[in-house]
Design an enzyme around this catalytic site. Structure first.
Site, PDB file in Angstrom:
ATOM      1  N   HIS A  67       0.829  -1.205   0.000  1.00 57.85           N
ATOM      2  CA  HIS A  67       0.000   0.000   0.000  1.00 57.85           C
ATOM      3  C   HIS A  67       0.864   1.255   0.000  1.00 57.85           C
ATOM      4  CE1 HIS A  67       0.610   0.759   4.408  1.00 57.85           C
ATOM      5  NE2 HIS A  67       0.648  -0.562   4.485  1.00 57.85           N
ATOM      6  N   ASP A  69      -0.607   4.281   0.890  1.00 64.44           N
ATOM      7  CA  ASP A  69      -1.126   5.213   1.889  1.00 64.44           C
ATOM      8  C   ASP A  69      -0.412   5.027   3.220  1.00 64.44           C
ATOM      9  OD1 ASP A  69      -2.439   2.673   2.049  1.00 64.44           O
ATOM     10  OD2 ASP A  69      -3.984   3.546   3.343  1.00 64.44           O
ATOM     11  N   ASP A 100       6.432   1.417   7.118  1.00 67.84           N
ATOM     12  CA  ASP A 100       5.076   0.931   6.811  1.00 67.84           C
ATOM     13  C   ASP A 100       4.416   1.797   5.741  1.00 67.84           C
ATOM     14  OD1 ASP A 100       2.675  -0.398   6.925  1.00 67.84           O
ATOM     15  OD2 ASP A 100       2.065   0.431   8.854  1.00 67.84           O
ATOM     16  N   GLU A 134      -5.195   0.814   2.573  1.00 67.71           N
ATOM     17  CA  GLU A 134      -4.914  -0.238   3.556  1.00 67.71           C
ATOM     18  C   GLU A 134      -5.011   0.297   4.973  1.00 67.71           C
ATOM     19  OE1 GLU A 134      -2.873  -3.052   6.185  1.00 67.71           O
ATOM     20  OE2 GLU A 134      -2.370  -0.948   5.852  1.00 67.71           O
ATOM     21  N   GLU A 135      -4.590   1.541   5.181  1.00 61.73           N
ATOM     22  CA  GLU A 135      -4.613   2.129   6.515  1.00 61.73           C
ATOM     23  C   GLU A 135      -5.981   2.713   6.860  1.00 61.73           C
ATOM     24  OE1 GLU A 135      -2.351   1.507   8.390  1.00 61.73           O
ATOM     25  OE2 GLU A 135      -0.366   1.600   7.467  1.00 61.73           O
ATOM     26  N   GLU A 163       4.325  -5.951   4.420  1.00 59.52           N
ATOM     27  CA  GLU A 163       4.101  -5.386   5.754  1.00 59.52           C
ATOM     28  C   GLU A 163       5.322  -5.615   6.641  1.00 59.52           C
ATOM     29  OE1 GLU A 163       1.800  -3.501   6.831  1.00 59.52           O
ATOM     30  OE2 GLU A 163       0.274  -3.703   5.274  1.00 59.52           O
ATOM     31  N   HIS A 349       3.617   3.612  12.711  1.00 54.40           N
ATOM     32  CA  HIS A 349       2.496   4.415  13.204  1.00 54.40           C
ATOM     33  C   HIS A 349       2.920   5.373  14.317  1.00 54.40           C
ATOM     34  CE1 HIS A 349      -1.007   1.774  11.535  1.00 54.40           C
ATOM     35  NE2 HIS A 349       0.073   1.700  10.759  1.00 54.40           N
TER      36      HIS A 349
END
Length: 376
Positions: A67, A69, A100, A134-135, A163, A349
């Site tokens: 991903h 995003d 990520d 995805e997020e 991931e 994150h």
């Protein structure tokens, strides 16, 4: 060391692609893949941008999935450097998405370029399934692309999701499966009233407490050699007006199951409803299915991944199914074998997200070796 992976990772990180935005990341990847013989298909669903890129028409089909995003940056004042101005400090690449998963995207693309240059007539096909959702709510991303592929009977044989699977060092852990996820939104109905006159009211908190206690104490299964026992967790609970003299009229509870292959979502729902009914509750409940459990056992993909990590890093990897969900849950039900391999996840994150630069180059080498073992 080659700067290819680092340079591409920096270019991707510099694009402020907070979910569901893509900000040109996929076009950047598409341009480079097209130059290597990939057919590019953009799939835009509402606010989500997806890319399906494929080189070759025969099987087996190996797919890199990921991903573009990223999650919001949070408090900018807590970042040591601007989150979308990637910079290398003491051997670590800093920026939102470094781990990520824009670092993985860069490693995938460079690995594929190198592989195709060395093996232009490789066996089978290579594909990229990339999303910008995805997020976020994961409604218009990978799941919609998979629906499109399934409708035209385009089957993925092996999928490698980038991931960040590693814990302490690159490749120490890969994910060869994930638990299922099921969320319940429960409303227990009562009668609002004055706390001094409880006989004229019906307190939903008091009524629900024994049932919630039973749910929290329940042993749902014993797990198995691949999955821990199913977990039930109350995530949110809300009741009352904020006043100390009012019995609330309702109680809202959100809970989540992370469940193993020893039980189905339907079985969990039935058992929850039986408990709520046994306690005589007046309630309404809705369910959200977030993903089925899946497991990739011994076979070519796991063997190639394990061997590549050992060859490149010297590490004996540990396949696990712990952690949260990933887009692998949308790919596995098609019959594909799915593995997750990516960088160390210690800062994902978080503010000051970063990844070791040397790990990105090693990750690209791992991906390249996996391609060689499966398609040569």
């Amino acid at each position: 060391m080659s700067q290819d992976v680092l340079t591409l990772a920096q270019d991707l990180i510099s694009r402020e692609s907070v979910t569901p935005l893509d900000e040109g990341c996929q076009q950047l990847m598409a341009d480079r893949l097209s130059a290597k013989g990939f057919d590019i298909e953009s799939m835009v669903f509402d606010d989500t941008t997806n890319m399906w890129a494929r080189r070759g028409n025969s099987g087996p089909l190996f797919c890199f999935a990921g991903h573009t995003d990223v999650v919001p940056v949070g408090d900018l004042n807590r970042w040591h450097t601007p989150p979308f101005d990637p910079v290398v400090i003491d051997g670590y690449l800093h920026g939102r998405g470094a781990a990520d998963m824009k670092g993985s995207l860069a490693a995938m693309l460079v690995a594929t370029e190198r592989f195709v240059e060395k093996h232009p007539d490789h066996n089978g096909s290579i594909a990229f399934l990339i999303t910008s959702d995805e997020e976020g709510p994961f409604i218009n991303g990978t799941t919609r692309v998979i629906d499109t592929l399934e409708a035209r009977n385009e089957k993925i044989t092996w999928a490698l999701v980038g991931e960040p699977s590693s814990t302490h060092k690159l490749g120490d852990i890969v994910k060869n499966g994930r638990r299922g996820s099921l969320t319940g939104n429960l409303t227990v109905n009562g009668i609002q009233g004055h706390v001094a006159y409880p006989h004229l009211a019906d307190n939903p908190i008091h009524n629900a407490a024994p049932a919630l206690d039973e749910l929290a104490r329940m042993k749902w299964d014993n797990g198995n050699e691949f999955f821990p026992p199913t977990s039930f967790q109350i995530a949110n609970i809300n009741g009352g007006t904020g006043a100390s003299n009012v019995i609330p009229g309702s109680l809202e509870v959100m809970f989540n199951f992370r469940y193993s292959t020893e039980v189905t979502a339907e079985e969990l729902i039935k058992r929850v409803l039986n408990i709520l009914d046994a306690h005589g509750l007046d309630y309404d409940i809705s369910w959200t299915f977030n993903g089925l459990p899946f497991l990739t056992g011994e076979g070519p993909l796991l063997d190639a991944t394990r061997d590549a990590i050992k060859q490149v890093t010297g590490t004996d990897t540990d396949p696990q199914t712990s952690g949260g969900t990933s887009d692998g849950r949308f790919i596995a039900p098609t019959g594909a074998h799915v593995i997750e391999l990516g960088p160390v996840n210690a800062t994902i994150h978080k503010v000051n997200e970063c990844v070791k630069v040397a790990d990105l180059e090693q990750l690209a080498l791992c991906y390249e070796v996996i391609l060689e073992k499966l398609l040569c």
